[in-house]
Design a protein around this motif. Structure first.
Motif, PDB file in Angstrom:
ATOM      1  N   VAL A 131       0.734  -1.226   0.394  1.00  0.00           N
ATOM      2  CA  VAL A 131      -0.210  -0.020  -0.192  1.00  0.00           C
ATOM      3  C   VAL A 131       1.066   1.090  -0.039  1.00  0.00           C
ATOM      4  CG1 VAL A 131      -0.975   1.195   1.712  1.00  0.00           C
ATOM      5  CG2 VAL A 131      -1.571  -1.018   0.941  1.00  0.00           C
ATOM      6  N   LEU A 132       1.935   1.125   1.028  1.00  0.00           N
ATOM      7  CA  LEU A 132       3.110   2.614   0.283  1.00  0.00           C
ATOM      8  C   LEU A 132       3.751   2.953  -0.767  1.00  0.00           C
ATOM      9  CD1 LEU A 132       4.197   2.088   4.460  1.00  0.00           C
ATOM     10  CD2 LEU A 132       2.819   4.188   3.857  1.00  0.00           C
ATOM     11  N   GLN A 133       4.172   1.467  -0.764  1.00  0.00           N
ATOM     12  CA  GLN A 133       4.907   2.275  -2.120  1.00  0.00           C
ATOM     13  C   GLN A 133       3.380   2.844  -3.484  1.00  0.00           C
ATOM     14  OE1 GLN A 133       6.251  -2.215  -2.885  1.00  0.00           O
ATOM     15  NE2 GLN A 133       7.898  -1.905  -2.050  1.00  0.00           N
ATOM     16  N   THR A 134       2.101   1.273  -3.458  1.00  0.00           N
ATOM     17  CA  THR A 134       1.220   1.958  -4.319  1.00  0.00           C
ATOM     18  C   THR A 134       0.903   4.179  -4.102  1.00  0.00           C
ATOM     19  OG1 THR A 134       0.411   0.166  -4.228  1.00  0.00           O
ATOM     20  CG2 THR A 134      -1.102   1.425  -4.800  1.00  0.00           C
ATOM     21  N   ALA A 141       8.214   8.048   6.320  1.00  0.00           N
ATOM     22  CA  ALA A 141       7.344   9.145   5.810  1.00  0.00           C
ATOM     23  C   ALA A 141       5.881   8.364   5.874  1.00  0.00           C
ATOM     24  CB  ALA A 141       7.145   8.989   4.039  1.00  0.00           C
ATOM     25  N   TYR A 142       5.426   8.037   6.191  1.00  0.00           N
ATOM     26  CA  TYR A 142       4.091   7.449   6.277  1.00  0.00           C
ATOM     27  C   TYR A 142       4.128   7.530   7.671  1.00  0.00           C
ATOM     28  CZ  TYR A 142       0.250   4.862   8.424  1.00  0.00           C
ATOM     29  OH  TYR A 142      -1.017   4.594   9.818  1.00  0.00           O
ATOM     30  N   GLU A 143       5.112   7.453   9.171  1.00  0.00           N
ATOM     31  CA  GLU A 143       4.954   7.532  10.405  1.00  0.00           C
ATOM     32  C   GLU A 143       5.286   9.166  10.659  1.00  0.00           C
ATOM     33  OE1 GLU A 143       8.189   4.975  11.751  1.00  0.00           O
ATOM     34  OE2 GLU A 143       6.803   3.471  11.689  1.00  0.00           O
ATOM     35  N   ARG A 147       2.562  11.252  12.510  1.00  0.00           N
ATOM     36  CA  ARG A 147       3.301  11.667  13.514  1.00  0.00           C
ATOM     37  C   ARG A 147       2.587  13.577  14.444  1.00  0.00           C
ATOM     38  NH1 ARG A 147       7.687  11.115  17.495  1.00  0.00           N
ATOM     39  NH2 ARG A 147       8.040   9.229  16.192  1.00  0.00           N
ATOM     40  N   GLU A 148       2.500  13.773  12.678  1.00  0.00           N
ATOM     41  CA  GLU A 148       1.959  15.433  12.536  1.00  0.00           C
ATOM     42  C   GLU A 148       0.540  15.188  12.938  1.00  0.00           C
ATOM     43  OE1 GLU A 148       1.128  18.815   9.451  1.00  0.00           O
ATOM     44  OE2 GLU A 148       2.270  16.918   8.427  1.00  0.00           O
TER      45      GLU A 148
END
Length: 627
Positions: A131-134, A141-143, A147-148
């Motif tokens: 999913v992240l690669q998609t 970057a996801y984390e 965090r934001e």
């Protein structure tokens, strides 16, 4: 500590349901850009620029997640998304200014519980990676985005917690909703006054002339159409046993369930920045507890309740089930090295010193071919349908274009069938299935379609569906003549006048009743009713606003059928004790409502403080996002 993270989720969910879009892993950090140049800038907040490209990306992303992607072309959609982006950034900037810190354990917890990363209700590392690669993201970057987002949520949490009503107020609320008034009704139906209404032809003519728009027939059309649907193509695919088994063998690792462990722990907490002697004292206490546990392993829950500084102490230290990635590394390593009912040595983390007992293990087993046969068949059918759609879509588009007066080529070469519609109004009334799609309706009523009666181009509705339509019959918009609509106008005007007569008669009789004059009436059987059981708001206001000093009391109200007089015979006001169990449930609901109201006000204050500018002349059109 660990349990507190879980306990905060409810408040966080309440906040986010209104203030910011429920967290999506694509779309927070890049929406506002601190870059020079003004060509693409459509607004600013707190000195940060909002660019047109980010707005379009968000509009497309949100629309693609909806059942009807055409939402992106609806009036007001652009403004809603832009407003949402500004709200998010207002909270983000305020959170950054407040220096809020998001613990790593929260980030890990969000990662393993992200629905997009789960299969069969369990975290799947492979799916997370896919999913992240998609979406062009790494885990880092996801984390960062998590965090934001969580930083924004933590800013909102305290306000959500203080929006609490006193129990006395909630008890009063319940008493009001449970109050019953015993009433009898005397109906003065509109129908009984119809005969007294006199309508002149001039009145009907005048109403018709002043309401002509209401008596127009919309343009309408009949069409024939063909649909190329990936799901239908997939349903025709037969998946053989060998093909399914081959897939299973080559993807067997995908059918290994995620192992989850259930553990309890005793935490002797050490505050951040603690001195060496504090840490030594905490470690010594943990060692003393470990010695007691070795002597009496069955006392773990008791010792946890008495000594653990974590909020899980109330549950005997129980942390529930968790997968890898949910806990800090040192804790995870120790927990996954234990055997069921085994107790660890002292485990040091940044939170202090832990003693861990593994209480259960579940998952981690490979599902058999028989268990997943249906899933594999569905997946292979889906892949085959997508492949067939890819092969057929260009052919579909070419055939409906090259043979514009017929669908015969599509039928012969792709095995599709022609479908026929009944009359479809230009506004979409009576349009079935795919014909109700705004893109299809636009194609049907396009000037070229109506005039030339040729196949439309292949219309991509998304989700593997292509459609082409051809108008076979058409009726333009027209004014319906007075003679055609006269009965409807007469019925409408007669009802209005009859209502006036019923109300006048009812108010006159009500005045006599309140003056103590005897009036011949036809009362219904009296019923005890609550506010929620009243037939309308007007009736509820009339009945429950009546004074209770003298009974019976009489009130009147306009109803759907005319006018009614109500005789209030008895009033029952219940007493609600402060320990009534209903108070807690209602208090939660009301507190959520008040929290939302408070948060909206805070949000407005943030925006006013930071300053928001929107350049209306630079905003991209809705159609740009729909492309």
């Amino acid at each position: 500590m660990f349990e507190a993270v879980r306990n905060n989720r409810r408040i966080v969910q309440i906040v986010l349901a209104v203030i910011i879009l429920p967290f999506a892993l694509w779309g927070i950090l890049s929406d506002m850009q601190k870059v020079p140049g003004n060509a693409d800038v459509i607004g600013k907040i707190g000195g940060e620029r909002i660019v047109a490209g980010s707005l379009l990306d968000r509009m497309r992303t949100i629309a693609s997640d909806q059942q009807d992607p055409s939402i992106a072309s609806r009036p007001g959609y652009r403004e809603q998304v832009l407003d949402m982006m500004i709200n998010e950034r207002a909270i983000g900037l305020t959170s950054e200014g407040a220096g809020l810190f998001v613990p790593d354990v929260l980030i890990k917890d969000a990662y393993v519980n992200e629905p997009e990363f789960q299969e069969n209700g369990q975290f799947s590392p492979k799916k997370a990676e896919y999913v992240l690669q998609t979406h062009g993201l790494t885990q880092v970057a996801y984390e960062a985005r998590v965090r934001e987002s969580l930083g924004q949520r933590l800013l909102m949490t305290p306000l959500a917690q203080i929006s609490a009503l006193p129990r006395q107020s909630v008890a009063r609320w319940i008493a009001l909703t449970e109050e019953q008034r015993t009433v009898a009704e005397w109906k003065l139906d509109r129908a009984s006054f119809n005969a007294k209404v006199q309508l002149s032809p001039e009145a009907i003519q005048k109403h018709y002339e002043s309401h002509k728009k209401e008596y127009e027939s919309p343009a309408r059309a009949k069409v024939e159409y063909v649909v190329l649907d990936a799901d239908q193509l997939a349903s025709k695919v037969q998946v053989g046993d060998k093909e399914a088994r081959d897939w299973y063998e080559s993807h067997k690792k995908d059918y290994i369930g995620v192992e989850e462990r259930r553990a309890s722990h005793i935490l002797i907490g050490v505050p951040e920045g603690a001195k060496a002697e504090q840490k030594a004292a905490a470690k010594k206490k943990a060692e003393e507890l470990l010695a007691k546990l070795k002597a009496a392993p069955g006392s773990f829950a008791k010792l946890a309740k008495e000594n653990s500084t974590d909020s899980s102490a109330e549950q005997g230290g129980d942390l529930g089930y968790f997968a890898k990635g949910a806990m800090v590394p040192e804790f995870e390593a120790a927990a996954f090295a234990l055997k069921p009912h085994q107790i660890s040595d002292i485990v040091e983390t940044k939170f202090g010193f832990h003693i861990i007992e593994l209480t259960d293990v579940r998952g981690g087993k490979t599902r058999s071919f028989e268990e997943v046969r249906g899933e594999i068949s569905a997946e292979l059918q889906k892949q085959a349908g997508a492949k067939r759609l890819a092969e057929a879509s260009d052919q579909f588009g070419n055939l409906v274009y090259e043979q514009p007066d017929t669908f015969k080529g599509v039928i012969d070469k792709l095995g599709l069938s022609v479908q026929h519609s009944d009359w479809i109004d230009k506004g979409g009334a009576a349009a079935p299935g795919v014909l109700a799609n705004p893109k299809v309706l636009a194609a049907i009523f396009a000037e070229q379609s109506v005039n030339d009666r040729r196949n439309s181009e292949a219309i991509d509705l998304g989700k593997g569906v292509l459609v082409s339509v051809r108008v076979t019959d058409y009726q333009p918009q027209k004014q319906r003549p007075l003679d055609e609509v006269r009965p409807a106008i007469e019925a409408q005007l007669r009802a209005v006048e009859a209502d006036k007569l019923a109300k006048a008669e009812g108010e006159a009789r009500l005045a006599k009743l309140n003056a103590g004059t005897a009036v011949e009436a036809s009362w219904s059987a009296a019923k005890a009713l609550k506010r929620s059981e009243m037939p309308s708001d007007e009736v509820r206001r009339a009945v429950f606003a009546a004074k209770s000093a003298k009974l019976p009391a009489y009130v009147g109200a306009t109803t759907a059928d005319g006018y009614s007089i109500y005789r209030i015979e008895q009033i029952n006001k219940p007493e609600v004790a402060l320990n009534d169990p209903r108070i807690d449930g209602l208090a939660r609901q009301l507190n959520q409502i008040y929290a939302v109201s408070d948060l909206r006000q805070l949000q407005t204050g943030m925006r006013n403080r930071l300053g928001v500018e929107i350049y209306q002349d630079r905003l991209p059109s809705n159609s740009s996002a729909a492309e």
